[in-house]
Scaffold this motif. Structure first.
Motif, PDB file in Angstrom:
ATOM      1  N   ASN A  94      -2.240   1.964  -5.147  1.00 39.63           N
ATOM      2  CA  ASN A  94      -2.568   0.199  -5.621  1.00 39.63           C
ATOM      3  C   ASN A  94      -2.397  -0.012  -6.914  1.00 39.63           C
ATOM      4  OD1 ASN A  94      -3.426  -2.327  -5.529  1.00 39.63           O
ATOM      5  ND2 ASN A  94      -5.464  -2.530  -5.539  1.00 39.63           N
ATOM      6  N   GLN A 137      -0.304  -2.124  -8.833  1.00 38.52           N
ATOM      7  CA  GLN A 137       0.183  -3.560  -8.412  1.00 38.52           C
ATOM      8  C   GLN A 137       0.929  -4.456  -9.299  1.00 38.52           C
ATOM      9  OE1 GLN A 137      -1.926  -5.936  -7.674  1.00 38.52           O
ATOM     10  NE2 GLN A 137      -2.612  -4.688  -6.299  1.00 38.52           N
ATOM     11  N   ARG A 145       3.838  -6.268  -8.037  1.00 39.20           N
ATOM     12  CA  ARG A 145       4.442  -7.357  -8.489  1.00 39.20           C
ATOM     13  C   ARG A 145       5.734  -7.349  -8.201  1.00 39.20           C
ATOM     14  NH1 ARG A 145       0.401  -7.342 -11.345  1.00 39.20           N
ATOM     15  NH2 ARG A 145       1.441  -6.012 -13.447  1.00 39.20           N
ATOM     16  N   CYS A 204       1.346   0.521   0.221  1.00 39.42           N
ATOM     17  CA  CYS A 204       1.059  -0.482   0.047  1.00 39.42           C
ATOM     18  C   CYS A 204       2.637  -0.665   1.020  1.00 39.42           C
ATOM     19  CB  CYS A 204       1.623  -1.088  -0.846  1.00 39.42           C
ATOM     20  SG  CYS A 204       0.154  -0.956  -2.156  1.00 39.42           S
TER      21      CYS A 204
END
Length: 169
Positions: free
Chosen positions: A125, A127, A131, A163
Motif C-alpha cells: 500500500n 501511497q 499519488r 495496487c
C-alpha cells in the motif's frame, strides 16, 4: 531525451539502476526487488521489451513491458493492454517526472498495437507511488490480493497485496 529499446551493451547500467532502486526500496522500507540475473534481463532485451530513456548520453530511466499479465490482472487481462513493470530511475535524475514521458510513450505504443489500456502495478500500500502514478494520469483501481504468484518474480511472492493502475489509450 530519447526513448528506445535497451541493448545488451546497457546491461551494466541497467544492473546499476536496479541496485540503486533496491537500496532506495530498503531505505524506505518498501518491498525490495530481488536481484535480476543477467540472462533474465538479456532475454527481455532480446524480446525488445526492455526500454530506456537516454538524456545527455546517460541511461536515466528504464522499464520493462509485457503484453499479457494474467497472474496479476486475472480476468481483466483480455489481450487489450500493454503492462509496464520495474520502472527504475538513475539516482542523480530522480524527480524529473520520467513517468510522464513513459506514459505518453506507452499510450502511443499501445495504440500502435490496437490495445485499449496501459496498465501497471506496485506492491503493498505505497501511497507515494499511488499519488505519483495518478498524477501521471493513471486511474488507481484499488488493491488486490494475488493468489497465484508462481510465475512471477520473487518480490510478488513476498508481498501479496498489489495496487493496480490503468490509463485508457
Amino acid at each position: 531525451m530519447d526513448i528506445r529499446n535497451c541493448t545488451p551493451e546497457d546491461l551494466e547500467a541497467i544492473q546499476q539502476l536496479y541496485t540503486a532502486a533496491r537500496n532506495l526500496q530498503a531505505e524506505r522500507k518498501m518491498v525490495v526487488w530481488p536481484a535480476f540475473d543477467n540472462p533474465f534481463i538479456k532475454n527481455e532485451i532480446a524480446e525488445k521489451r526492455h526500454w530506456k530513456i537516454v538524456a545527455d548520453g546517460v541511461l536515466v530511466c528504464n522499464w520493462v513491458i509485457t503484453y499479457t499479465d494474467p497472474s496479476i490482472w486475472g480476468d481483466r487481462d483480455r489481450n487489450d493492454a500493454v503492462f509496464i513493470h520495474r520502472i527504475c530511475t538513475h539516482p542523480a535524475y530522480r524527480g524529473n517526472r520520467y513517468i510522464d514521458a513513459i506514459t505518453t510513450w506507452a499510450r502511443a505504443h499501445a495504440a500502435q498495437l490496437g490495445r485499449r489500456y496501459v496498465r501497471l502495478d506496485t506492491l503493498g500500500n505505497n501511497q507515494k507511488l499511488v499519488r505519483h502514478y495518478t498524477a501521471a494520469g493513471f486511474t488507481f483501481l484499488g488493491i488486490v490480493t494475488l493468489t497465484d504468484t508462481r510465475q512471477l518474480p520473487l518480490h510478488y511472492q513476498l508481498e501479496p497485496h498489489c495496487c493496480l493502475f490503468e490509463i485508457t489509450v
